[in-house]
Design an enzyme around this catalytic site. Structure first.
Site, PDB file in Angstrom:
ATOM      1  N   SER A  95      63.443  -8.457-105.867  1.00 46.33           N
ATOM      2  CA  SER A  95      63.749  -7.264-106.640  1.00 46.33           C
ATOM      3  C   SER A  95      62.806  -6.111-106.262  1.00 46.33           C
ATOM      4  O   SER A  95      62.779  -5.694-105.115  1.00 46.33           O
ATOM      5  CB  SER A  95      63.704  -7.599-108.132  1.00 46.33           C
ATOM      6  OG  SER A  95      64.320  -6.608-108.906  1.00 46.33           O
ATOM      7  N   ASP A 224      74.834 -10.766-109.141  1.00 42.08           N
ATOM      8  CA  ASP A 224      73.639 -10.029-109.553  1.00 42.08           C
ATOM      9  C   ASP A 224      74.069  -8.862-110.439  1.00 42.08           C
ATOM     10  O   ASP A 224      74.747  -7.939-109.987  1.00 42.08           O
ATOM     11  CB  ASP A 224      72.909  -9.514-108.311  1.00 42.08           C
ATOM     12  CG  ASP A 224      71.527  -8.949-108.610  1.00 42.08           C
ATOM     13  OD1 ASP A 224      71.357  -8.341-109.683  1.00 42.08           O
ATOM     14  OD2 ASP A 224      70.632  -9.102-107.766  1.00 42.08           O
ATOM     15  N   HIS A 253      70.658 -12.406-110.727  1.00 38.97           N
ATOM     16  CA  HIS A 253      69.512 -11.695-110.163  1.00 38.97           C
ATOM     17  C   HIS A 253      68.262 -12.566-110.205  1.00 38.97           C
ATOM     18  O   HIS A 253      67.527 -12.658-109.216  1.00 38.97           O
ATOM     19  CB  HIS A 253      69.275 -10.398-110.935  1.00 38.97           C
ATOM     20  CG  HIS A 253      68.182  -9.553-110.382  1.00 38.97           C
ATOM     21  ND1 HIS A 253      68.265  -8.934-109.151  1.00 38.97           N
ATOM     22  CD2 HIS A 253      66.948  -9.220-110.881  1.00 38.97           C
ATOM     23  CE1 HIS A 253      67.162  -8.253-108.908  1.00 38.97           C
ATOM     24  NE2 HIS A 253      66.342  -8.415-109.944  1.00 38.97           N
TER      25      HIS A 253
END
Length: 273
Positions: A95, A224, A253
């Site tokens: 991320s 995600d 995610h």
């Protein structure tokens, strides 16, 4: 617990275990190096030296009011890597951490980084615009900032649901995993949490991706709900010189469960290959 002080006086907490080729892990927002606990042990057991830090403002590091931007994150990482004198280095980022390691590898990693791996990473740019219609609207990002300011504790509880796909039918994510997301979120300083939203959503890393001249493994969950895959992995793979893309069907995610097991084995194979 080891700490390193950066040139601007910020104390960074980091974990360092195992021996062998170094693999450095960078966490997502609003988490800490604790998000990589499984990988730190798994990769150390596989014969690697594993390092993970708490980004400034996060976890056990200094609760900074300034420097909560992608360039400073990458600079902090560069100073830590220089301090530890890591070479033949593999960097892994999830991320926001994916953005951090991409910028670090592109702008600071020459002569040190040999491979890059990202999962659910924010590059090239997350914000929706005329040139990036697949991105996240500014209104959604403003809502994140408002939620953090209004009631961060409840916001982390709410965010854990889409983060791990717990809002999907048949989800097997445990309450413990969601509780740990909340625990890590509660360690982030409010200023850092707020400013990091701009850092992870509005930083254009197109040039960073194009500058990376080592192999990069780009992974993302097919479901995600946090980072739009069409604005992230699917665009990133077209910008890098030597990239491999893998999409994990139905994966969220957050790195958890079967997705985590498969991703970890894929990264280990990528490092060895």
């Amino acid at each position: 617990m080891p700490y390193f002080t950066t040139s601007d006086g910020t104390e960074l907490y980091y974990s360092d275990q195992g021996a062998g080729q170094p693999v450095l892990f960078s966490h997502g927002w609003p988490l800490s190096s604790d998000a990589w606990q499984v990988e730190l042990k798994l990769f150390a057991d596989a014969g690697y030296r594993t390092i993970a830090h708490d980004r400034r403002g996060h976890g056990r590091s200094s609760r900074t009011y300034t420097g909560n931007d992608m360039s400073t994150y990458a600079s902090d990482l560069a100073e830590l890597v220089d301090h530890l004198d890591l070479t033949d280095l593999v960097v892994v980022g999830h991320s926001t951490g994916g953005g951090e390691v991409v910028r670090y590898a592109a702008q600071h990693g020459q002569g040190r980084v040999v491979k890059v791996a990202t999962a659910g990473a924010v590059p090239p740019i997350m914000l929706k615009s005329g040139s990036n219609p697949e991105g996240t609207p500014i209104e959604a990002l403003d809502a994140i900032r408002a939620g953090v300011l209004k009631d961060a504790s409840q916001f982390w509880k709410d965010l854990a649901e889409p983060f791990y796909g717990a809002n999907r039918a048949g989800s097997a994510v445990s309450q413990g995993a969601k509780d740990d997301f909340w625990r890590q979120g509660m360690l982030v300083g409010l200023a850092a949490a707020y400013d990091c939203v701009k850092a992870f959503s509005e930083t254009d890393q197109t040039d960073d991706l194009m500058a990376i001249d080592v192999p990069i493994f780009i992974a993302q969950g097919g479901d995600d709900q946090i980072v739009p895959i069409a604005a992230a992995a699917e665009k990133s793979i077209k910008l890098v010189k030597d990239g491999t893309l893998k999409v994990y069907p139905g994966a969220p995610h957050g790195i958890y469960g079967a997705y985590q097991n498969e991703l970890d084995q894929d990264i280990l194979a990528f490092i060895k290959g």
